[in-house]
Design a protein around this motif. Structure first.
Motif, short mmCIF file in Angstrom:
data_model
loop_
_atom_site.label_atom_id
_atom_site.label_comp_id
_atom_site.label_asym_id
_atom_site.label_seq_id
_atom_site.Cartn_x
_atom_site.Cartn_y
_atom_site.Cartn_z
N PHE A 64 -0.88 -4.31 1.69
CA PHE A 64 0.03 -3.16 1.78
C PHE A 64 0.63 -3.02 3.18
O PHE A 64 0.08 -3.46 4.18
CB PHE A 64 -0.74 -1.88 1.47
CG PHE A 64 -1.21 -1.82 0.04
CD1 PHE A 64 -0.31 -1.90 -1.01
CD2 PHE A 64 -2.57 -1.66 -0.25
CE1 PHE A 64 -0.75 -1.83 -2.34
CE2 PHE A 64 -3.01 -1.60 -1.56
CZ PHE A 64 -2.10 -1.69 -2.61
N TYR A 98 4.15 3.13 4.09
CA TYR A 98 5.45 3.62 3.63
C TYR A 98 6.20 4.28 4.78
O TYR A 98 7.42 4.27 4.83
CB TYR A 98 5.23 4.62 2.49
CG TYR A 98 6.50 5.02 1.79
CD1 TYR A 98 7.15 4.13 0.94
CD2 TYR A 98 7.05 6.28 1.98
CE1 TYR A 98 8.33 4.49 0.30
CE2 TYR A 98 8.23 6.65 1.34
CZ TYR A 98 8.86 5.74 0.50
OH TYR A 98 10.03 6.10 -0.12
N LEU A 155 7.25 -2.52 -4.32
CA LEU A 155 5.80 -2.31 -4.51
C LEU A 155 5.40 -2.74 -5.93
O LEU A 155 5.80 -2.12 -6.92
CB LEU A 155 5.44 -0.84 -4.29
CG LEU A 155 3.98 -0.45 -4.56
CD1 LEU A 155 3.02 -1.18 -3.62
CD2 LEU A 155 3.79 1.07 -4.41
N GLN A 210 3.52 4.12 -6.73
CA GLN A 210 2.50 4.60 -5.80
C GLN A 210 1.44 5.44 -6.52
O GLN A 210 0.27 5.43 -6.16
CB GLN A 210 3.15 5.42 -4.67
CG GLN A 210 3.94 4.51 -3.72
CD GLN A 210 4.61 5.27 -2.60
OE1 GLN A 210 4.91 6.46 -2.73
NE2 GLN A 210 4.87 4.58 -1.49
N SER A 246 -2.22 5.81 -0.85
CA SER A 246 -1.26 5.21 -1.78
C SER A 246 0.16 5.26 -1.24
O SER A 246 1.10 4.86 -1.93
CB SER A 246 -1.33 5.93 -3.13
OG SER A 246 -0.96 7.28 -2.97
N SER A 247 0.29 5.74 -0.02
CA SER A 247 1.63 5.82 0.56
C SER A 247 1.97 4.45 1.18
O SER A 247 2.01 4.29 2.41
CB SER A 247 1.66 6.92 1.62
OG SER A 247 2.98 7.11 2.05
N LEU A 264 3.79 0.25 0.52
CA LEU A 264 4.69 -0.70 -0.17
C LEU A 264 4.12 -2.09 0.07
O LEU A 264 3.24 -2.27 0.94
CB LEU A 264 6.11 -0.62 0.40
CG LEU A 264 6.89 0.68 0.16
CD1 LEU A 264 8.20 0.65 0.95
CD2 LEU A 264 7.20 0.87 -1.33
#
Lengths: 417, 211
Positions: free
Chosen positions: A80, A83, A115, A223, A240-241, A243
């Motif tokens: 990841f 974001y 994502l 997300q 979860s924030s 990309l």
């Protein structure tokens, strides 16, 4: 008796010898056909890369991994990126660092979020936004055949191949399996919560690239799926924030400052798409050259073996050719018989070889599936093997040349003594 | 001659239509070569060979082939037949091109009659490779009978055969050479087999005649 009849009888009456020759040539034709089609597929493997701007930003990894992960749907689930970084770049905000340095990312034309979050069969679903469909370069923007991009968290747009293969149209409801990690794939226990039910909001026109094999929804939906993934805290300090990639369109001479900013000052890594494509071509080009060399060697060896077998076969017919000449058959008639025999032999072998090729290729392709482009994108039809058939026919007929030369120089008087 | 080497010199030899000539002599002296000279399979280094007004030395290879197909029937000592073909197919090989092919054209009847006359009807569909030497010689004679040539050449046709087969083959050859419908047939046989002497009007002792 006509030359054709003579050839036909010579073939059908020498069953063992004919069968051996035909089977040998057929196997060579099939193997070479499969090799040729594989070579063609491998050489086109990266022609299906999606068009994704000038640069890509991804988590720290090899440049080619980032390129293939973002534009060719390959590899494991990528790491990841925050974001926040995406937001900063998209807004072209100035960034100040603790050492006093400052970056002004005003060299960006567009930044597209990317994502991965689910799979529909083997097709990857990605969360993105309107910039994916409205790029600075209009010719690179995927367009809709029907419907529109996902606008709510319940919508999803599908690529042309996905729609065609799964017979999807706007309004259809599809079920996706969350995919946010390779370690913790949901077991698919059938519980409703493990799967996502989304409605098709649009179908893209074909781009003849990997974009045709993907599904597109909103970043928030993607997300939200990431948020439910087990062990997320171990893999993401941003929750979860996140990309996976940013696809970036740059202004001229924009890559170096982007590289300086991303590679030196952040957890991410930027690659210049053209450079990585070149690296990829160099890397795979060597492999393809070796593959082509080995294929050519196999074809050559197979051809030589068959030519040797046929030359021996026709050479052994010397006395019989002399008898034909003695009872009044002209050289041209005997030559025609030999050529017909070579032609019929080659034709039978090619037909059987074609059948074997058609039978074997899907199996080989299935075995090598991950190394080859998907059939929906690049199809290597059986007719791609046609150069092999032509070569086999030519080689078989050419193998008659030596006996023909002997025939034209044959001293019938001596041959019959 | 292909090698440029002088093998032998023969004096003038004229064979009249309908004549039966036996050429005798020891092995290796050139009898077969003489027969091949007559058939145009081999050309002389000097002199001429003339068949019915056609000078072989002036004909090209194709023309000599056509002449052989039209006028000659040849029985060799061995290696007469194409092994992968049946007896009837071997006989059919020599039929004139002018005879139309296909069923109902009379080809099958001609082949069957020829095989019948050499008592090979039962072996019509047998491959040549499976026939004994005697049977192969009979098929070779049947091939000559079917073609009805004006000139029949036979090279040691009985040398490898037992008395019974030798007599049968020889009588079949003589039958093939007997005048049919007023057409005289010439028979030239090369042999050192003393059993065949009695059937010939003219006997040439090759060893004394050629040098």
């Amino acid at each position: 008796m006509t030359p054709f009849n003579l050839a036909q009888k010579s073939l059908t009456r020498r069953k063992l010898s004919s069968c051996l020759a035909i089977v040998s040539i057929a196997l060579a034709v099939a193997c070479c056909g499969v090799l040729l089609r594989l070579y063609l597929l491998m050489s086109q493997r990266f022609s299906t890369l999606g068009r994704g701007g000038d640069a890509i930003v991804g988590a720290k990894a090899g440049g080619i991994d980032i390129l293939l992960g973002a534009l060719n749907s390959e590899g494991r689930y990528p790491d990841f990126l925050p974001y926040k970084l995406f937001e900063t770049l998209r807004a072209q905000q100035g960034v100040s660092f603790e050492d006093g340095a400052r970056a002004e990312p005003d060299y960006l034309r567009a930044t597209i979020p990317f994502l991965y979050f689910a799979k529909y069969y083997n097709y990857r679903a990605v969360g993105t936004d309107g910039t994916f469909f409205n790029r600075p370069q209009a010719d690179e923007s995927p367009t809709f055949r029907e419907g529109h991009q996902a606008e709510t968290p319940l919508d999803i747009a599908v690529g042309a191949s996905v729609a065609e293969q799964k017979n999807l149209k706007v309004g259809d409801e599809i079920t996706l399996r969350p995919w946010v990690s390779d370690q913790n794939l949901p077991s698919g226990d059938g519980s409703h919560s493990a799967f996502l039910k989304l409605k098709v909001s649009g179908v893209l026109n074909p781009t003849h690239s990997m974009w045709d094999r993907m599904l597109y929804t909103t970043v928030p939906l993607a997300q939200s799926v990431v948020a439910t993934s087990p062990g997320l805290n171990d893999r993401s300090i941003w929750g979860s924030s996140v990309l996976n990639y940013f696809l970036i369109y740059l202004k001229p001479r924009g890559f170096q400052p982007l590289k300086d900013l991303i590679n030196k000052r952040t957890v991410a890594q930027s690659i210049f798409v053209l450079d990585e494509k070149k690296n990829l071509e160099e890397l795979t080009g060597t492999g393809q050259a070796v593959g082509l060399f080995v294929s050519a060697l196999v074809i050559l060896l197979g051809g030589l073996s068959v030519a040797s077998m046929l030359t021996t076969r026709f050479d052994a017919m010397g006395t019989q050719l002399a008898v034909l000449r003695a009872i009044g058959y002209k050289k041209s008639e005997v030559a025609q018989a030999l050529l017909w025999e070579g032609f019929l032999l080659g034709l039978s072998a090619c037909l059987i070889g074609m059948g074997l090729d058609a039978l074997l290729f899907p199996i080989v392709r299935a075995i090598l599936s991950s190394s080859l482009p998907p059939p929906e994108l690049i199809d290597a039809s059986i007719f791609a093997s046609s150069p092999v058939w032509a070569a086999a026919m030519a080689a078989t007929i050419a193998s008659v040349v030596f006996p023909l030369l002997k025939l034209y120089r044959q001293d019938v008087h001596r041959s019959l003594q | 001659m292909p090698t440029g080497r002088e093998l032998f010199v023969v004096p003038d030899l004229k064979i009249e239509p309908g004549e039966r000539v036996l050429i005798q002599g020891a092995s290796g002296r050139g009898k077969t070569t003489l027969l091949h000279l007559i058939a145009g399979l081999f050309l002389p280094s000097e002199g001429v060979v003339e068949i019915g007004g056609n000078r072989l030395t002036t004909l090209n290879d194709d023309e000599r082939c056509e002449l052989r197909r039209a006028q000659f029937g040849i029985v060799f000592q061995k290696l007469n037949l194409l092994e992968h073909l049946t007896a009837s197919e071997n006989v059919e090989l020599a039929l004139p091109k002018s005879l139309p092919s296909g069923k109902g054209t009379g080809r099958d009847e001609i082949v069957a009659a020829a095989l019948k006359s050499v008592k090979m009807t039962d072996h019509a569909d047998d491959r040549a490779a499976t026939l004994s030497l005697g049977e192969q010689q009979r098929v070779a004679v049947a091939r000559v009978l079917a073609a009805k040539p004006a000139i029949i050449l036979a090279d040691e046709p009985t040398s490898s055969l037992d008395d019974e087969n030798a007599e049968f083959v020889m009588s079949a050859l003589l039958e093939a050479a007997s005048p049919k419908q007023g057409q005289a047939r010439t028979l030239v046989v090369v042999s050192h087999d003393a059993r065949v002497k009695k059937s010939f009007q003219r006997i040439i002792n090759f060893s004394e005649w050629a040098r």
